[in-house]
Design a protein around this motif. Structure first.
Motif, PDB file in Angstrom:
ATOM      1  N   GLU A   1       0.954  -1.255  -0.031  1.00  0.00           N
ATOM      2  CA  GLU A   1      -0.013   0.046  -0.046  1.00  0.00           C
ATOM      3  C   GLU A   1       0.962   1.228  -0.105  1.00  0.00           C
ATOM      4  OE1 GLU A   1      -2.739   0.106   3.479  1.00  0.00           O
ATOM      5  OE2 GLU A   1      -3.306  -2.102   3.022  1.00  0.00           O
ATOM      6  N   SER A   2       0.229   2.139  -0.727  1.00  0.00           N
ATOM      7  CA  SER A   2       1.153   3.608  -0.440  1.00  0.00           C
ATOM      8  C   SER A   2       0.089   4.553   0.196  1.00  0.00           C
ATOM      9  CB  SER A   2       1.295   4.276  -1.969  1.00  0.00           C
ATOM     10  OG  SER A   2       0.128   4.491  -2.370  1.00  0.00           O
ATOM     11  N   TYR A   3       0.891   5.486   0.867  1.00  0.00           N
ATOM     12  CA  TYR A   3       0.173   6.293   1.558  1.00  0.00           C
ATOM     13  C   TYR A   3       0.284   7.995   1.157  1.00  0.00           C
ATOM     14  CZ  TYR A   3      -1.196   8.820   5.915  1.00  0.00           C
ATOM     15  OH  TYR A   3      -1.940   9.634   7.093  1.00  0.00           O
ATOM     16  N   GLU A   4      -0.830   8.402   0.742  1.00  0.00           N
ATOM     17  CA  GLU A   4      -0.873   9.652  -0.109  1.00  0.00           C
ATOM     18  C   GLU A   4      -1.791  10.767   0.647  1.00  0.00           C
ATOM     19  OE1 GLU A   4       0.852  10.128  -2.737  1.00  0.00           O
ATOM     20  OE2 GLU A   4       1.305   7.957  -2.800  1.00  0.00           O
ATOM     21  N   GLN A   5      -1.819  10.680   2.083  1.00  0.00           N
ATOM     22  CA  GLN A   5      -2.594  11.678   2.848  1.00  0.00           C
ATOM     23  C   GLN A   5      -1.736  12.939   3.022  1.00  0.00           C
ATOM     24  OE1 GLN A   5      -5.799  11.313   3.772  1.00  0.00           O
ATOM     25  NE2 GLN A   5      -5.653   9.328   2.455  1.00  0.00           N
ATOM     26  N   PRO A   6      -2.334  13.964   3.039  1.00  0.00           N
ATOM     27  CA  PRO A   6      -1.379  15.134   3.365  1.00  0.00           C
ATOM     28  C   PRO A   6      -1.207  15.335   4.760  1.00  0.00           C
ATOM     29  CG  PRO A   6      -3.821  15.705   3.220  1.00  0.00           C
ATOM     30  CD  PRO A   6      -3.752  14.491   2.690  1.00  0.00           C
ATOM     31  N   CYS A   7      -0.274  16.263   5.242  1.00  0.00           N
ATOM     32  CA  CYS A   7       0.048  16.342   6.435  1.00  0.00           C
ATOM     33  C   CYS A   7      -1.214  16.853   7.560  1.00  0.00           C
ATOM     34  CB  CYS A   7       1.063  17.187   6.849  1.00  0.00           C
ATOM     35  SG  CYS A   7       1.635  17.823   8.687  1.00  0.00           S
ATOM     36  N   GLU A   8      -1.379  16.159   8.691  1.00  0.00           N
ATOM     37  CA  GLU A   8      -2.509  16.595   9.518  1.00  0.00           C
ATOM     38  C   GLU A   8      -2.465  17.976  10.236  1.00  0.00           C
ATOM     39  OE1 GLU A   8      -2.544  13.606  12.682  1.00  0.00           O
ATOM     40  OE2 GLU A   8      -2.954  12.036  11.324  1.00  0.00           O
ATOM     41  N   ALA A   9      -1.099  18.346  10.384  1.00  0.00           N
ATOM     42  CA  ALA A   9      -1.051  19.770  11.001  1.00  0.00           C
ATOM     43  C   ALA A   9      -1.150  20.965  10.010  1.00  0.00           C
ATOM     44  CB  ALA A   9       0.463  20.014  11.727  1.00  0.00           C
ATOM     45  N   CYS A  10      -0.468  21.008   8.873  1.00  0.00           N
ATOM     46  CA  CYS A  10      -0.320  22.056   7.653  1.00  0.00           C
ATOM     47  C   CYS A  10      -1.123  21.813   6.507  1.00  0.00           C
ATOM     48  CB  CYS A  10       0.988  22.536   7.735  1.00  0.00           C
ATOM     49  SG  CYS A  10       2.237  21.346   6.706  1.00  0.00           S
ATOM     50  N   GLY A  11      -1.093  20.386   6.395  1.00  0.00           N
ATOM     51  CA  GLY A  11      -1.788  19.996   4.996  1.00  0.00           C
ATOM     52  C   GLY A  11      -0.581  19.686   3.789  1.00  0.00           C
ATOM     53  N   GLY A  12       0.574  19.812   4.104  1.00  0.00           N
ATOM     54  CA  GLY A  12       1.832  19.629   3.036  1.00  0.00           C
ATOM     55  C   GLY A  12       1.901  18.175   2.782  1.00  0.00           C
TER      56      GLY A  12
END
Length: 101
Positions: A23-34
């Motif tokens: 699996e790959s993880y493509e979610q943005p940062c929870e704090a800033c969205g980066g």
């Protein structure tokens, strides 16, 4: 499922994510969205079993040779100290003879 570390490229915050190998993880940062990048950590090294100490790597002949060398060195040391004592004893009577004369 393994645990992976991801670091944000904007704020530097790290996240631990549990997902499968394929699996790959493509979610943005929870704090800033980066965007996140995967952080690779070194594998731990465990020194278990024999062969990691100096005494483990030597064969039986190596130990015997070392003992022989130690015995020879101590024998030479004791004979050298005995020679020094005999030299000191032989010098003392000469001193007494000279002082008496």
């Amino acid at each position: 499922m393994p645990l992976y570390d991801y670091a944000c490229t904007k704020c530097g915050r790290t996240h631990e994510v549990r997902h499968g190998f394929d699996e790959s993880y493509e979610q943005p940062c929870e704090a800033c969205g980066g965007p996140l990048r995967r952080v690779f950590n070194p594998a731990p090294v465990l020194f278990k079993g024999s062969g990691f100490y100096v005494t483990d790597s030597r064969g039986s002949t190596g130990k015997a040779e070392t003992r022989k060398e130690e015995a020879a060195a101590s024998k030479a040391e004791s004979s050298n100290s005995g020679a020094a004592k005999s030299t000191a004893k032989s010098a003392e009577p000469g001193k007494n003879a000279e002082s008496a004369a």
